[in-house]
Design an enzyme around this catalytic site. Sequence first.
Site, PDB file in Angstrom:
ATOM      1  N   ASP A  71      35.360  37.391  42.608  1.00 23.31           N
ATOM      2  CA  ASP A  71      34.023  37.748  43.102  1.00 23.31           C
ATOM      3  C   ASP A  71      34.090  38.296  44.528  1.00 23.31           C
ATOM      4  O   ASP A  71      35.061  38.077  45.255  1.00 23.31           O
ATOM      5  CB  ASP A  71      33.089  36.533  43.061  1.00 23.31           C
ATOM      6  N   GLU A 135      34.048  32.069  43.982  1.00 29.81           N
ATOM      7  CA  GLU A 135      34.605  31.405  45.173  1.00 29.81           C
ATOM      8  C   GLU A 135      33.627  31.443  46.326  1.00 29.81           C
ATOM      9  O   GLU A 135      33.481  30.471  47.076  1.00 29.81           O
ATOM     10  CB  GLU A 135      35.929  32.073  45.578  1.00 29.81           C
TER      11      GLU A 135
HETATM   12 ZN   LIG Z   1      37.803  35.200  50.065  1.00 30.36          ZN
END
Ligand SMILES: [Zn+2]
Length: 379
Positions: A71, A135
């Site tokens: 992401d 994340e």
């Molecule tokens: Zn990162």
Amino acid sequence: MEQQQRIEILQKLIQIDTTNGNEAAAAHYLASVFSDFGIASEQLHYSDERANLIVEVGSGAKTLGFSGHLDVVSAGNHEDWTYPPFSATHTEGKIYGRGATDMKAGLAAAVIAMIELNQDPTFTGKLKLLATVGEEIGLLGARQLTEQGYVQDLDAMIIGEPTQNTIVFAHKGVFSYRVESRGVSAHSSVPELGKNAIDKLIAFYINLQAELGKITAENSVLGAFVHNTSIIEGGTQINSVPDYAHLIGNVRTIPEFDNEQIEQLLRDVIVKMNDHDPDSDLRLVVTQSSYPMFSQPDAELVKIAQSVGKAIIGQEIPCIGISGGTDACEFTRGNPQMPIIIFGPGNETPHMVDEYVEVANYLQMIDVYKAIAKQFFAV
Ligand SMILES: [Zn+2]
């Protein structure tokens, strides 16, 4: 692999818009790249349009893990960019785009290193890639992979977040919480008819300070356990006994006093107060818990990465501790003994307009990863 192909793989990865989601498209793309080289992979579904990617190559008793997140954060206003943020424009030795530095370059470098090592007849060893979703907002994929047992077989792990020619081997954890105090409202002229939520919350605060004052834990690299009371709110008007108040705290944890321990401390204070005072109705809500990460500075992986990095990059590679959190916060919970280093290509442009990565830096890191893996399995 030809340099041009290495560059194209990164460009295609950047061109897939994975802004806080849509990682399945990127996982699918990388799976197709591995498949082109005869390597099978597994996609672990997270939710609609979101999937982690797991790939294993080689064999042997020891396993070295590579990890990176799929992401990216929002590109903001696309008009502000010199080149469109998902164009992956390659010019003057740089590739521009959202995620170029954070961290599609690190992820692509690990993917290519694995493919090339798999083709190398002199290489023996087992490599495992964990590419994660979410994340940037909550370490979602890392948590899912950890809970489902994907990190337990790893002997060491490299996370390719951008570290600007340093090796991060430690970072503090984060623990955020809210303590809610519930009371009973009444007119302020007859407070005995109510239960004052602010009074009980302040009593909690005082007890908490006393307990926090007893904590002497310290980490040789990360420093002290740190607690901050960030917000206190309560009450609605001058002539009422408040029936609600809350306090929000933010804690930076260290392995010597970690997230589990601070949560237990908070619960103990609350239980004691609620038990001793029938008017006290305190509740704990944990809003974030990311564990601290600490690898021994003399761990094999740290030493190898430092010497290989110095040889290939041509400068000293300092080992440092930072305060930010990464997927390591989750991975370390599933495998506390596993040394983890954060070491990847990139610069100071994460989350910024005109984020870019130097192509030379990216290509060099592929060689660094390959050399680290070779040495890791040679000892
Ligand atoms: Zn990162």
